[in-house]
Each structure stands twice: as C-alpha cells, then as structure tokens.
Motif scaffolding. Structure first.
Motif, short mmCIF file in Angstrom:
data_model
loop_
_atom_site.label_atom_id
_atom_site.label_comp_id
_atom_site.label_asym_id
_atom_site.label_seq_id
_atom_site.Cartn_x
_atom_site.Cartn_y
_atom_site.Cartn_z
N TRP B 48 0.20 -15.24 30.93
CA TRP B 48 -0.07 -16.09 29.72
C TRP B 48 0.43 -15.46 28.34
O TRP B 48 0.83 -15.98 27.45
CB TRP B 48 -1.60 -16.60 29.49
CG TRP B 48 -1.63 -17.46 28.38
CD1 TRP B 48 -1.10 -18.81 28.55
CD2 TRP B 48 -2.32 -17.31 27.19
NE1 TRP B 48 -1.37 -19.38 27.08
CE2 TRP B 48 -2.12 -18.59 26.41
CE3 TRP B 48 -2.85 -16.47 26.77
CZ2 TRP B 48 -2.72 -18.77 25.26
CZ3 TRP B 48 -3.50 -16.57 25.23
CH2 TRP B 48 -3.33 -17.86 24.73
N GLY B 51 3.78 -15.22 27.62
CA GLY B 51 4.40 -16.59 27.18
C GLY B 51 5.07 -17.37 28.77
O GLY B 51 5.83 -18.08 28.67
N MET B 143 -11.44 -21.60 15.15
CA MET B 143 -11.31 -21.91 13.50
C MET B 143 -11.50 -20.62 12.79
O MET B 143 -12.47 -19.73 12.99
CB MET B 143 -12.58 -22.91 13.07
CG MET B 143 -12.26 -24.16 13.69
SD MET B 143 -13.57 -25.60 12.88
CE MET B 143 -15.15 -24.71 13.29
N LEU B 144 -10.72 -20.44 11.68
CA LEU B 144 -10.69 -19.33 10.87
C LEU B 144 -12.08 -19.12 10.24
O LEU B 144 -12.57 -17.94 10.19
CB LEU B 144 -9.54 -19.24 9.90
CG LEU B 144 -9.54 -18.48 8.82
CD1 LEU B 144 -9.15 -17.06 9.64
CD2 LEU B 144 -8.29 -18.48 7.64
N ARG B 145 -12.54 -20.05 9.80
CA ARG B 145 -13.91 -19.98 9.21
C ARG B 145 -15.05 -19.21 9.99
O ARG B 145 -15.66 -18.30 9.45
CB ARG B 145 -14.61 -21.28 8.65
CG ARG B 145 -14.93 -22.24 9.60
CD ARG B 145 -15.58 -23.36 9.00
NE ARG B 145 -17.08 -23.04 8.32
CZ ARG B 145 -18.11 -22.89 9.13
NH1 ARG B 145 -17.97 -23.15 10.51
NH2 ARG B 145 -18.83 -22.57 8.32
N LEU B 148 -14.11 -15.43 10.50
CA LEU B 148 -14.58 -14.97 9.34
C LEU B 148 -16.06 -14.74 9.40
O LEU B 148 -16.75 -13.54 8.88
CB LEU B 148 -14.33 -15.51 8.16
CG LEU B 148 -12.37 -15.53 7.86
CD1 LEU B 148 -12.17 -16.14 6.77
CD2 LEU B 148 -12.09 -14.01 7.73
N PRO B 172 -7.36 -17.22 16.02
CA PRO B 172 -7.18 -16.38 14.57
C PRO B 172 -6.98 -15.14 14.93
O PRO B 172 -6.18 -14.42 14.40
CB PRO B 172 -8.49 -16.78 14.02
CG PRO B 172 -9.35 -17.93 14.46
CD PRO B 172 -8.84 -18.09 15.96
N LEU B 174 -5.48 -14.01 17.73
CA LEU B 174 -4.28 -13.74 18.21
C LEU B 174 -3.24 -13.65 17.17
O LEU B 174 -2.34 -12.95 17.14
CB LEU B 174 -3.99 -14.92 19.30
CG LEU B 174 -4.73 -14.73 20.48
CD1 LEU B 174 -4.46 -15.90 21.42
CD2 LEU B 174 -4.56 -13.66 21.55
N LEU B 175 -3.38 -14.57 16.02
CA LEU B 175 -2.53 -14.67 15.13
C LEU B 175 -2.20 -13.70 14.10
O LEU B 175 -1.45 -13.38 13.46
CB LEU B 175 -2.69 -16.19 14.51
CG LEU B 175 -2.10 -17.32 15.19
CD1 LEU B 175 -2.90 -18.77 14.58
CD2 LEU B 175 -0.72 -17.51 15.18
N ASP B 176 -3.45 -12.79 14.00
CA ASP B 176 -3.51 -11.97 12.97
C ASP B 176 -4.26 -10.93 13.78
O ASP B 176 -5.33 -10.70 13.91
CB ASP B 176 -4.55 -12.44 11.72
CG ASP B 176 -4.69 -11.28 10.59
OD1 ASP B 176 -3.93 -10.25 10.77
OD2 ASP B 176 -5.11 -11.54 9.59
N GLN B 178 -5.02 -8.07 12.74
CA GLN B 178 -6.03 -6.91 11.87
C GLN B 178 -7.23 -7.51 11.84
O GLN B 178 -8.09 -6.94 11.58
CB GLN B 178 -5.35 -6.85 10.61
CG GLN B 178 -3.94 -6.13 10.48
CD GLN B 178 -3.68 -6.28 8.87
OE1 GLN B 178 -4.48 -6.03 8.03
NE2 GLN B 178 -2.28 -6.23 8.53
N GLN B 182 -11.16 -6.20 10.88
CA GLN B 182 -11.50 -6.67 9.44
C GLN B 182 -12.94 -7.13 9.52
O GLN B 182 -13.65 -6.93 8.65
CB GLN B 182 -10.68 -7.62 9.14
CG GLN B 182 -10.23 -7.73 7.42
CD GLN B 182 -9.15 -8.76 7.24
OE1 GLN B 182 -9.59 -9.96 7.28
NE2 GLN B 182 -7.86 -8.59 7.13
#
Lengths: 352, 215
Positions: B48, B51, B143-145, B148, B172, B174-176, B178, B182
């Motif tokens: 997975w 891909g 969700m990003l929120r 964070l 989130p 996986l997409l970023d 860092q 953080q």
C-alpha cells in the motif's frame, strides 16, 4: 502570448492547452472566508450572503483566478438527512452515517435539490457570487461523486464491505447517487457556476482496487459526465491519479486535480494536450511554510506542469487548511506572478 | 505466502482459509501466525505504501485474516491480556478506518490493545491515559486540526512521571513528513505494518510474550 487576460480568459486559454498571460492560480479557500468576515465557521456557513461575500473578498484580496462555491463536503450528507459537525478551527465534518442497515440502503431515495435548505443556500451563494464577479472569474461548483458519497452515507468500513459482498444494494445506492449528483451539479451550473469540481477520492487506486473502480466508479463517472451540462474537473482529493488519466480523458473530463504526493512531471507527461492539470501544492505543509518555501514550491510546480498551458496552480487536495496564513497565501500569489508569467523563464523550462 | 497474499488481495476467502489450514497442519498456531499471517499483513502494508495495493484491499485482507483467526484457532490461542500496554484512540476526530486497520493488524499479531474509540477529546484522553498508564499510545487522525492538537496532548502528558511512547498516524502525517516531529510525537507509522514494527522495536509482541518498553 496574450496580455492582460481576465481570470476567466486566463483559465479558458490554459484549458485549451495554450499559454495565457500567466499561470492561473486557484486558491481553493473555504473557511478563510469566515476570517475575512470576522465570523465563526458555523455562523459563516449559516447564510449564503456570508459565503458569497467571503469569496468575493478573498478574490479581491489575493487576486487569484476563481471563486470557490464549495461550502463543505458534509452539506450533501445534510441534504440526505445526515448532519455536519462544526469546529472552530477547521472544516465541518460529516456526522454519523445515515444508512446503518441493508434495508435502509434499499429504501434510499435521492433528496430533491429544491427541497434541501442547505443546497438552496449554496445555490443562493453561487447566484450572489455571480452577481458580484460577473464573467470576470470562474465560479467553481462542487459535487461529491456518486461513487464517493457512500463514504459519508455508510462509513468507509461498511462501504468496503458493501462493495465486496452486496452488489445489488451497492448498485441501488449508486443509482440514487448518480441521479442526485447530476441534479445537484446542473442546479449549480444554472445558478451561475462556471464549472463543476467532481470530487471522487474513492476512485483513486489509493482507495480502491482497479477492479472495483472499473466496475462502479468509472461507469458512475461516465453517466454523470454525460448528463452534467458544463465542464467538469475530476478531483481525487490527494489520492493517486496517474493510473486513471486515460480513463478521465476518455470520459470527457476537462481537468484533473493532482495530489501533493504525485510526481507532477510524470502526470504532466501523461496529460499533455489531453487534459488540464489542477494542483499540486502541499496544503498541509503550507501551514508551516516560510514565504521562501512557498516560492520554491510554486516555482517547482510551474516548472513541472506549466509549459504549454493546460495547468492551473492550486493546492493538491481541493481545500486550503484554515491554519494557512495570509502571509503564505500572499507569497504563493507573488511567486505565481513572478515565475508563472508566460513565456516562462528559461530557468524553468530548461530540461522540461 | 504468495498464494495466501494473492488470495487476500483478491478477496478469495476460501483459498486464504485453505492456506491457513495447510500452515496449521505443519506447525502450531503461534508459528503459523508468525510465519504466515503477520508477514503477509506486513507485505500488504508495504505494498500500500508503494501504491501497489488499495486501502480497500488492506482493509478487506485484515478482515479476512481476523475471520480466519476466529474460525480456525481456539479462543485460548488468541487470548488478550487484562491490562494491555498499548492503547489506541481516534483523537478529536471521527474517522474510524485508520484505527480499524491497526486494530485488525494487532489482533492478527495477537498484540493486546485497548481501544478508546472515536472522537476522544483531549481532556478525555489525558484523563484516561493518566489512569491506565499505557506504555504506548497510538493516535489516529484524519483532519489536520486533530493532528495539530497532538502537540497539546503531548504537552499535557509530559507532566506524567513516565508518559507513554506516542505513535501517530493518518493522512496529515503522510502528506507532511515533518508534522509528527512538529507536534512532538515519538514516531509516525505510515501503515499498520509499521505499527507492528515499531511495537516490536519497543519490545511489545504477542499476548503471551514478555514485554518491556524502554522509556
């Protein structure tokens, strides 16, 4: 090269695979409109006047090339009798699934757009945006694809199980969703939307195997595409798109949204002169970008996908997070003007 | 393993069951799980990640494996500890699939896990973690929120004398690449196979094995 294009001219030129005056930029902002009006997110989405005014102000503030008529994905679920959950610092989410048994799925009847308060509000906001912007900039309407809406209607797990084990119920639901999708998209076009963004993350090979996509996602898309009376952009909301490019071209899509993790150069090679690209800045990373990082990302995307037109710069997901600062958005705009003016600078096209 | 893998990916429950029966005829259940089920689930996770398979296949494979375990192994062989050292929660978010995939993999690997469920708020999670004192906390978000908000969770858990090792996962992160650092997490798992690998590196393995987590 043409000069001094309006946003709409700029977009139409690039969609015809020619180079306009500069690369069109779509800042796909939703909740940022609430900030502009000094409202909470729930209140902002309570009245069409607020959303229309938010979009008009954002477009004036950043000078980007569209108005975005997307309120939030769960609006469609609300139309089907479900709910949305609101947050102070992010987009509303879908509430509990509305179908929890097979008998409920088999009894599913599509809602009438005219009878749905939330959809009527969205249509009213589109009409107000149209009054405000005229033909200067495109207004992008949004539908969930019939194949992706069941994620909210059933939940992911039950939807996968339905696809695996109960084709009659699946087909019944898809049929209802296709009819709803067509009516909802055409209502937005009639209200003043210029084009429809067809969100279809489930069709991505990231989410379902090709076999399921070909059995249900692709036919649903073809049926919807044939009946929607305007241009359509397929957006897989960060899902991988490269293996589907031929299908999207063949089903008549004008634009494809490309996620941030996809190799834009590779996608461009597959799309060139056949279908335009919308993407693929990383909206999550944008939340901590410096202006210099924003400029580098814009420059890289333009170098990879802008030569020859057929490219609209945007984020890769179809919605810029609430947490992205105005400073970063202004940096994206400035970098697009600096590096996206055609003819592109040799520094960008060397080796393209 | 290849036949079992292909059976899972094509949702061929019968062949998958047959392959598991075959493995059980040669060895004991624990070894069959260790040598067939877990490596296959790990391989599917890796596919997975590359891909090469879809999320639907990861999910359905986990469900098939869980079904096989329930069907073919006596309950005693899949027992769960009273006080799991690992806890999982969907944090300030109601998207269940990521957690479901991980729980499924943990069940197959016979690693006990306590599931706090969906939409667990910051206050609830801090309170429960202080009370249960797990060694590892698995956090799933979409969700990003919510991602964070992990920063505040970590901050509040730092007040514990020995806070759990925090592993985060979800779109989130996986997409970023860092983002997990953080927000102050200890690790990020891109898929359920990575959760298993991380738990193993922390000394957490099957229910009856001895476990210790360096903190």
């Amino acid at each position: 090269m043409t000069t001094g294009n309006s946003s709409l001219q700029r977009v139409l030129t690039t969609l015809s695979h020619r180079e306009p005056d500069r690369v069109p930029l779509f800042l796909l902002l939703t909740t940022h409109g609430a900030k502009e009006l000094g409202l909470g997110i729930r209140e902002y989405f309570s009245r069409p006047e607020y959303v229309a005014e938010g979009q008009l102000r954002l477009q004036r503030k950043f000078g980007h090339d569209c108005l975005y008529a997307f309120w939030y994905a769960a609006a469609e679920l609300e139309a089907w009798g479900g709910s949305a959950i609101f947050y102070e610092d992010g987009p509303p989410n879908a509430g509990a699934p509305i179908f929890t048994s097979r008998s409920q799925i088999m009894a599913a009847r599509r809602p009438q757009v005219t009878a749905s308060p939330i959809l009527q509000n969205i249509l009213a906001s589109i009409a107000l945006m149209k009054q405000g912007v005229g033909d200067a900039a495109p207004i992008i309407g949004v539908v969930m694809s019939p194949f992706s809406l069941p994620v909210m209607q059933l939940g992911f797990e039950n939807y996968f199980t339905l696809m695996a084990d109960d084709k009659p119920a699946l087909l019944h639901l898809l049929e209802a969703n296709i009819a709803f999708c067509i009516e909802w998209a055409n209502a937005q076009l009639a209200a003043g939307a210029t084009a429809i963004c067809y969100f279809d993350p489930v069709s991505s090979p990231t989410i379902v195997a090709a076999e399921w996509y070909r059995a249900w996602g692709l036919p649903a898309s073809r049926q919807a595409q044939a009946a929607i009376k305007g241009p359509i952009a397929a957006h897989l909301a960060s899902g991988r798109v490269l293996p589907l490019i031929d299908d999207l071209v063949n089903s008549g899509m004008s634009v494809v949204g490309v996620g941030a993790l996809e190799d834009l150069r590779e996608v461009k090679a597959a799309c060139r002169d056949r279908i335009s690209i919308l993407g693929n800045l990383n909206g999550i990373a944008m939340t901590h970008w410096t202006p210099a990082e924003a400029e580098n990302a814009v420059k890289k995307a333009i170098a990879q996908a802008a030569p020859g037109g057929g490219f609209i710069l945007s984020d890769g997901h179809g919605e810029i997070p609430w947490q992205v600062s105005d400073e970063v958005l202004h940096a994206i705009v400035a970098a697009t003007r600096r590096w996206g003016t055609y003819p592109l600078q040799a520094e960008l096209t060397d080796g393209a | 393993m290849e036949v079992f893998l292909q059976a899972l990916l094509s949702l061929d429950r019968e062949t998958a069951r047959r392959q598991m029966r075959l493995a059980l005829s040669d060895t004991n259940p624990a070894t069959a799980i260790e040598t067939l089920l877990i490596p296959t689930m790990e391989r599917i996770g890796a596919l997975w990640e590359q891909g090469d398979v879809a999320l639907s296949q990861v999910y359905m494979s986990g469900r098939i494996c869980e079904g096989i375990l329930d069907e073919l192994l006596p309950v005693a062989e899949t027992d769960e500890a009273d006080n799991p050292q690992t806890i999982i929660a969907v944090f300030e978010d109601s998207h269940a699939l990521g957690k479901r995939l991980v729980v499924s993999a943990l069940r197959v690997a016979r690693i006990p896990v306590q599931d706090y469920g969906l939409g667990v708020t910051l206050e609830e999670l801090v309170k429960k973690v202080r009370q249960d004192r797990p060694q590892v906390l698995l956090i799933s978000v979409l969700m990003l929120r919510s991602a964070l908000r992990v920063a505040e969770l970590v901050r509040q858990l730092e007040a514990m004398s020995e806070r759990p090792y925090i592993i985060v996962g979800g779109a989130p992160f996986l997409l970023d690449a860092q983002l997990w650092r953080q927000v102050g997490a200890d690790a990020m798992a891109a898929n359920s196979a990575e959760v298993l690998r991380l738990l193993k590196s922390l000394g957490i393995s099957a229910a009856k094995a001895e476990r210790s987590v360096p903190l």
